[in-house]
Design an enzyme around this catalytic site. Structure first.
Site, PDB file in Angstrom:
ATOM      1  N   LYS A 179       0.845  -1.192   0.000  1.00  0.00           N
ATOM      2  CA  LYS A 179       0.000   0.000   0.000  1.00  0.00           C
ATOM      3  C   LYS A 179       0.884   1.247   0.000  1.00  0.00           C
ATOM      4  CE  LYS A 179      -2.398   3.259   1.970  1.00  0.00           C
ATOM      5  NZ  LYS A 179      -2.000   4.501   1.316  1.00  0.00           N
ATOM      6  N   GLU A 182      -0.792   7.605  -0.927  1.00  0.00           N
ATOM      7  CA  GLU A 182      -1.734   8.117  -1.924  1.00  0.00           C
ATOM      8  C   GLU A 182      -1.134   9.294  -2.698  1.00  0.00           C
ATOM      9  OE1 GLU A 182      -1.895   7.726   1.345  1.00  0.00           O
ATOM     10  OE2 GLU A 182      -3.791   8.542   2.103  1.00  0.00           O
ATOM     11  N   GLY A 232       6.179   5.603   8.264  1.00  0.00           N
ATOM     12  CA  GLY A 232       5.388   6.829   8.161  1.00  0.00           C
ATOM     13  C   GLY A 232       5.466   7.614   9.454  1.00  0.00           C
ATOM     14  N   GLY A 233       4.484   8.453   9.658  1.00  0.00           N
ATOM     15  CA  GLY A 233       4.491   9.347  10.814  1.00  0.00           C
ATOM     16  C   GLY A 233       4.221   8.618  12.133  1.00  0.00           C
ATOM     17  N   THR A 236       0.437   8.150  13.065  1.00  0.00           N
ATOM     18  CA  THR A 236      -0.170   7.034  12.309  1.00  0.00           C
ATOM     19  C   THR A 236       0.329   5.705  12.874  1.00  0.00           C
ATOM     20  OG1 THR A 236       0.139   8.466  10.381  1.00  0.00           O
ATOM     21  CG2 THR A 236      -0.698   6.269   9.962  1.00  0.00           C
ATOM     22  N   GLY A 237       1.625   5.646  13.166  1.00  0.00           N
ATOM     23  CA  GLY A 237       2.215   4.405  13.686  1.00  0.00           C
ATOM     24  C   GLY A 237       1.578   3.965  15.000  1.00  0.00           C
ATOM     25  N   GLU A 254       8.630   2.052  11.375  1.00  0.00           N
ATOM     26  CA  GLU A 254       9.731   3.000  11.092  1.00  0.00           C
ATOM     27  C   GLU A 254       9.085   4.376  11.095  1.00  0.00           C
ATOM     28  OE1 GLU A 254      12.891   2.070  10.371  1.00  0.00           O
ATOM     29  OE2 GLU A 254      12.634  -0.066  10.038  1.00  0.00           O
ATOM     30  N   CYS A 288      13.334  11.106   7.163  1.00  0.00           N
ATOM     31  CA  CYS A 288      13.063  10.799   8.574  1.00  0.00           C
ATOM     32  C   CYS A 288      14.285  11.007   9.449  1.00  0.00           C
ATOM     33  CB  CYS A 288      12.554   9.377   8.715  1.00  0.00           C
ATOM     34  SG  CYS A 288      13.618   8.191   7.899  1.00  0.00           S
TER      35      CYS A 288
END
Ligand code: NAD
Length: 495
Positions: A179, A182, A232-233, A236-237, A254, A288
């Site tokens: 995924k 987007e 990702g952020g 969100t993690g 990560e 990051c």
């Protein structure tokens, strides 16, 4: 070098290219000029379910996991060769989609090919263990694939972050649902085309586009998924970790960072300035591990700030396709707004803006999402711009008195992804690095990393490691097997 016709991106489910069942799509924007360069299928929960079921079926059939490691490696070597064959096209697509300058996009494609080769080699090497147990038994450990893995990727390295997950997951014998972000779907679709070209069996890699909160969430919640690997952020993690708990999925995270770059007075001055610029402004700060907090020893602080600002102002900002550009735009208009709002916060908090701070609109850049290299000084640890990840070309420079204070300031963060030290005193460098609560560190350099070495963070920068042997283990289960060598009843019960 730019995309000349609009791309139309479909999803890849069970070996078929498909539009979203709803027929929905979303525009893909070139961040250098705000123009629509394509449309990407907008997957729904049902599309995601179909992909997950295909991956589950492919895994359970053994079509991939039961191949010998050498056979799987053969596919991975072919993928690496194809990545090189399409290097120029992939570079061009990545620049149009993400905005990064040519030399960064070009390096990403080379790194992607090298990553597939690394895991193709690694998977054929000995693994597992045997133990010295009583002579009438044999105990051993074997490694097996985890099963069906959901791979969720951000937009800052659209191709490479996908590859860092796909190469070890596929090498280990897992099937996957991939995924991408987007915001940057194009090179993921090209990569999956390559998988098809080398004949990867149907259902082994499924590609689903769509919103994180919709298709990403389904991937995390669906009980047919065994593992989620997320980059990702941090917010969100955390959310993913909570949701994955319901089905006790294995989770690798990560996440974000606010990494310190510590510069002592005895450092080679020009080298330290040079790497400090590279540390924060490469990738327009959308990395990051960016060195977004520069800590400088008091006695060279003013001289360092002066030289750093002088050079930051000379960075050539422009579209990635222009060979003169040293720094590209931010990835999207939403991200541009976020970075600009942090700059406003910095000013309101009382930090001194030493340079930059504005969107760039001159020289035909007005439709793109360009921001000046921005430097804040006179900051304090409590400021938001010192504590929070801005993920743009914005750096804070802090002053320290001695080694102890440098370590204290460096570790004063919820993050622990990366960190660096500049000094010619080798013992001091290692002393400081050993005290840093971070997973990726450098001495007298920045950003360089290798497929062989583990990538990941301490504290709220993540859980688990990508790359290296550690990265392979994230996609493997460990099974102990105990074998009775003297096959006769145990006689535990009398009758
Ligand atoms: P993001 O967290 O917004 O999105 C990352 C991915 O997660 C996207 O594919 C998104 O669609 C998906 N997602 C969003 N919400 C979801 C949900 N509820 N459930 C499942 N999936 C969901 O991050 P981003 O803005 O794309 O990327 C920037 C962040 O990534 C930064 O914080 C950066 O530090 C981090 N990052 C970390 C590393 C690392 O190795 N530690 C590498 C690159 C980027």
């Amino acid at each position: 070098m730019e995309i000349t016709k609009t791309v139309d991106l479909k999803m890849y489910i069970n070996g078929e290219w498909k539009n979203a069942t709803s027929g929905d799509s979303r525009p893909v924007i070139n961040p250098a000029d705000g123009k629509v360069i394509g449309y990407v299928a907008e997957g729904s929960v049902n599309d995601m379910k179909e992909a997950i079921e295909a991956a589950r079926k492919a895994f359970d059939s053994g079509i991939w996991s039961e191949l010998s490691a050498a056979e799987r490696a053969n596919y991975l070597f072919k993928i690496a060769d194809k990545l090189e064959e399409y290097q120029e096209e992939l570079t061009r697509l990545e620049i149009s989609d993400n905005g990064k300058p040519f030399r960064e996009a070009d390096a990403d494609v080379m790194d992607a090919a090298a990553c597939f080769r690394y895991y193709a080699g690694l998977i054929t090497k000995p693994d597992g263990e045997t133990y010295h147990v009583p002579a009438d038994m044999q105990a051993m450990v074997i490694k097996e694939p985890v099963g069906v893995c959901g791979l969720i990727v951000p937009w800052n390295y659209p191709l490479l972050m996908g590859v860092w997950k796909l190469a070890p997951a596929l090498a280990a014998g897992n099937t996957v649902v991939f995924k991408p972000s987007e915001v940057t779907p194009i090179t993921s679709a090209k990569l999956v085309e390559i998988f098809e070209e080398v004949g990867l069996p149907k259902g082994v890699c499924n590609l689903v586009f769509g919103a994180g909160a919709v298709v990403g969430n389904e991937l995390v919640e669906n009980p047919l998924i065994d593992k989620i690997s997320f980059t990702g952020g941090t917010v969100t993690g955390k959310n993913i970790m909570r949701k994955a708990a319901d089905s006790v999925k294995k989770v690798s995270l990560e996440l974000g960072g606010k990494s310190p770059n510590i510069i002592f007075a005895d450092a080679d001055f020009e080298t330290a300035v040079d790497y400090a610029l590279f540390g924060i402004f490469a990738g327009s700060g959308q990395i990051c591990a960016a060195g977004s907090r520069i800590l400088v020893e008091e006695s060279i602080y003013d001289r360092f700030v002066e030289r750093f600002v002088e050079r930051a102002q000379k960075i050539k900002v422009g579209p990635g396709h222009d060979p003169q550009s040293e720094m590209g735009p931010l990835v999207s208009s939403e991200h541009l707004e976020k970075v600009l709002s942090y700059i406003e916060v910095g000013k309101q908090e009382g930090a001194r803006l030493a340079c930059g701070g504005n969107r760039i609109t001159a020289n035909g850049l007005d439709q793109g999402y360009f921001v000046e290299p921005t430097v804040f000084v006179d900051v304090t640890s409590s400021m938001k711009i010192v504590q929070e990840e801005i993920f743009g070309p914005v750096v804070v420079i802090q002053k320290f008195k001695d080694e102890q204070e440098a370590i204290q300031l460096a570790n004063d963060s919820v993050y622990g992804l990366a960190g660096s030290v500049f000094t010619i005193d080798g013992a001091k460098a290692l002393r400081v690095i050993k005290k840093l609560r971070a997973g990726i560190t450098w001495i007298n350099t920045y950003h360089f990393t290798f497929n062989e070495a583990p990538w990941g963070g301490y504290k709220q920068s993540g859980i688990g490691r990508g790359l290296g042997t550690y990265g392979l283990e994230e996609y493997q289960e460990v099974k102990q097997i105990n074998i009775n060598l003297s096959v006769e009843p145990i006689g535990w019960f009398e009758n």
